[in-house]
Design a protein around this motif. Sequence first.
Motif, PDB file in Angstrom:
ATOM      1  N   LYS A 238       6.162  55.674  12.202  1.00  0.00           N
ATOM      2  CA  LYS A 238       7.522  55.450  11.709  1.00  0.00           C
ATOM      3  C   LYS A 238       7.939  56.748  11.026  1.00  0.00           C
ATOM      4  O   LYS A 238       7.795  56.906   9.821  1.00  0.00           O
ATOM      5  N   ARG A 239       8.440  57.687  11.826  1.00  0.00           N
ATOM      6  CA  ARG A 239       8.681  59.053  11.354  1.00  0.00           C
ATOM      7  C   ARG A 239       9.645  59.111  10.176  1.00  0.00           C
ATOM      8  O   ARG A 239       9.371  59.770   9.176  1.00  0.00           O
ATOM      9  N   THR A 240      10.790  58.445  10.247  1.00  0.00           N
ATOM     10  CA  THR A 240      11.798  58.550   9.191  1.00  0.00           C
ATOM     11  C   THR A 240      11.395  57.820   7.921  1.00  0.00           C
ATOM     12  O   THR A 240      12.000  58.034   6.881  1.00  0.00           O
ATOM     13  N   GLU A 241      10.384  56.983   8.002  1.00  0.00           N
ATOM     14  CA  GLU A 241       9.925  56.272   6.813  1.00  0.00           C
ATOM     15  C   GLU A 241       8.681  56.929   6.226  1.00  0.00           C
ATOM     16  O   GLU A 241       8.043  56.391   5.334  1.00  0.00           O
ATOM     17  N   ARG A 242       8.340  58.093   6.774  1.00  0.00           N
ATOM     18  CA  ARG A 242       7.217  58.899   6.297  1.00  0.00           C
ATOM     19  C   ARG A 242       5.907  58.131   6.240  1.00  0.00           C
ATOM     20  O   ARG A 242       5.080  58.337   5.366  1.00  0.00           O
ATOM     21  N   ALA A 243       5.738  57.237   7.186  1.00  0.00           N
ATOM     22  CA  ALA A 243       4.486  56.483   7.280  1.00  0.00           C
ATOM     23  C   ALA A 243       3.488  57.298   8.091  1.00  0.00           C
ATOM     24  O   ALA A 243       3.860  58.009   9.020  1.00  0.00           O
ATOM     25  N   MET A 244       2.231  57.205   7.742  1.00  0.00           N
ATOM     26  CA  MET A 244       1.182  57.910   8.477  1.00  0.00           C
ATOM     27  C   MET A 244       1.047  57.302   9.871  1.00  0.00           C
ATOM     28  O   MET A 244       1.212  56.089  10.039  1.00  0.00           O
ATOM     29  N   PRO A 245       0.750  58.134  10.882  1.00  0.00           N
ATOM     30  CA  PRO A 245       0.501  57.577  12.217  1.00  0.00           C
ATOM     31  C   PRO A 245      -0.636  56.564  12.152  1.00  0.00           C
ATOM     32  O   PRO A 245      -1.618  56.758  11.427  1.00  0.00           O
ATOM     33  N   ARG A 246      -0.474  55.484  12.884  1.00  0.00           N
ATOM     34  CA  ARG A 246      -1.459  54.401  12.865  1.00  0.00           C
ATOM     35  C   ARG A 246      -1.974  54.174  14.277  1.00  0.00           C
ATOM     36  O   ARG A 246      -1.195  54.014  15.212  1.00  0.00           O
ATOM     37  N   ALA A 247      -3.299  54.204  14.442  1.00  0.00           N
ATOM     38  CA  ALA A 247      -3.891  53.904  15.751  1.00  0.00           C
ATOM     39  C   ALA A 247      -3.804  52.399  15.955  1.00  0.00           C
ATOM     40  O   ALA A 247      -4.411  51.630  15.216  1.00  0.00           O
ATOM     41  N   VAL A 248      -3.019  51.987  16.960  1.00  0.00           N
ATOM     42  CA  VAL A 248      -2.842  50.552  17.206  1.00  0.00           C
ATOM     43  C   VAL A 248      -3.737  50.045  18.330  1.00  0.00           C
ATOM     44  O   VAL A 248      -3.993  48.849  18.412  1.00  0.00           O
ATOM     45  N   TRP A 249      -4.209  50.950  19.203  1.00  0.00           N
ATOM     46  CA  TRP A 249      -5.177  50.596  20.242  1.00  0.00           C
ATOM     47  C   TRP A 249      -6.064  51.796  20.524  1.00  0.00           C
ATOM     48  O   TRP A 249      -5.636  52.939  20.405  1.00  0.00           O
ATOM     49  N   LYS A 250      -7.289  51.505  20.934  1.00  0.00           N
ATOM     50  CA  LYS A 250      -8.242  52.547  21.344  1.00  0.00           C
ATOM     51  C   LYS A 250      -9.010  52.044  22.549  1.00  0.00           C
ATOM     52  O   LYS A 250      -9.221  50.844  22.703  1.00  0.00           O
ATOM     53  N   ALA A 251      -9.424  52.988  23.398  1.00  0.00           N
ATOM     54  CA  ALA A 251     -10.248  52.622  24.552  1.00  0.00           C
ATOM     55  C   ALA A 251     -11.289  53.708  24.786  1.00  0.00           C
ATOM     56  O   ALA A 251     -11.009  54.894  24.630  1.00  0.00           O
ATOM     57  N   ASN A 252     -12.484  53.271  25.140  1.00  0.00           N
ATOM     58  CA  ASN A 252     -13.563  54.190  25.474  1.00  0.00           C
ATOM     59  C   ASN A 252     -13.973  54.100  26.940  1.00  0.00           C
ATOM     60  O   ASN A 252     -14.514  55.055  27.494  1.00  0.00           O
ATOM     61  N   SER A 253     -13.730  52.923  27.553  1.00  0.00           N
ATOM     62  CA  SER A 253     -14.251  52.740  28.908  1.00  0.00           C
ATOM     63  C   SER A 253     -13.248  52.195  29.923  1.00  0.00           C
ATOM     64  O   SER A 253     -13.500  52.276  31.113  1.00  0.00           O
ATOM     65  N   GLU A 254     -12.130  51.644  29.480  1.00  0.00           N
ATOM     66  CA  GLU A 254     -11.174  51.052  30.423  1.00  0.00           C
ATOM     67  C   GLU A 254     -10.032  52.019  30.726  1.00  0.00           C
ATOM     68  O   GLU A 254      -9.101  52.180  29.941  1.00  0.00           O
ATOM     69  N   GLU A 255     -10.134  52.687  31.859  1.00  0.00           N
ATOM     70  CA  GLU A 255      -9.109  53.642  32.273  1.00  0.00           C
ATOM     71  C   GLU A 255      -7.771  52.929  32.451  1.00  0.00           C
ATOM     72  O   GLU A 255      -7.710  51.835  33.002  1.00  0.00           O
ATOM     73  N   GLY A 256      -6.702  53.548  31.948  1.00  0.00           N
ATOM     74  CA  GLY A 256      -5.364  52.981  32.062  1.00  0.00           C
ATOM     75  C   GLY A 256      -4.986  52.063  30.908  1.00  0.00           C
ATOM     76  O   GLY A 256      -3.820  51.679  30.781  1.00  0.00           O
ATOM     77  N   PHE A 257      -5.939  51.704  30.061  1.00  0.00           N
ATOM     78  CA  PHE A 257      -5.673  50.778  28.957  1.00  0.00           C
ATOM     79  C   PHE A 257      -4.627  51.351  27.995  1.00  0.00           C
ATOM     80  O   PHE A 257      -3.640  50.678  27.662  1.00  0.00           O
ATOM     81  N   CYS A 258      -4.838  52.583  27.535  1.00  0.00           N
ATOM     82  CA  CYS A 258      -3.922  53.171  26.560  1.00  0.00           C
ATOM     83  C   CYS A 258      -2.522  53.338  27.145  1.00  0.00           C
ATOM     84  O   CYS A 258      -1.522  53.067  26.476  1.00  0.00           O
ATOM     85  N   GLU A 259      -2.451  53.786  28.395  1.00  0.00           N
ATOM     86  CA  GLU A 259      -1.154  53.953  29.032  1.00  0.00           C
ATOM     87  C   GLU A 259      -0.415  52.620  29.125  1.00  0.00           C
ATOM     88  O   GLU A 259       0.779  52.533  28.811  1.00  0.00           O
TER      89      GLU A 259
END
Length: 121
Positions: free
Chosen positions: A60-81
């Motif tokens: 939330k750039r205009t609210e000066r909030a830190m970037p938050r990782a909402v999803w992560k993937a180590n093995s499932e290709e295409g998951f993040c996209e």
Amino acid sequence: MDDLNRWLARGMAALLVSMFVVSDALADAWICTQGELIREVTIDYRAAPARLPCSVYYTKRTERAMPRAVWKANSEEGFCERKAEELVAKLESWGWQCTTDPETDRAEQNNEAADLRSPSQ
């Protein structure tokens, strides 16, 4: 004086390489706006150009909030996209205007051009 010049040249080279690596790591990003508010959805590829591992960050750039990782993937290709595109679609359904980040598009185009120039193995 020569030592100082070499030291400065090495420092500048390291800075340029680090800037390239950071921009190179980003392959997909969107900027969403609604009035004065700005949201960013970014996919970070830790081992670019490999697509895994990856993380989807929401900022939330205009609210000066830190970037938050909402999803992560180590093995499932295409998951993040897939998850990033779903989040962008959800924001758009709530009235946000989303576009791809032009800086990221340029980095992706540079990566594709470099791939074309690389000798095939």
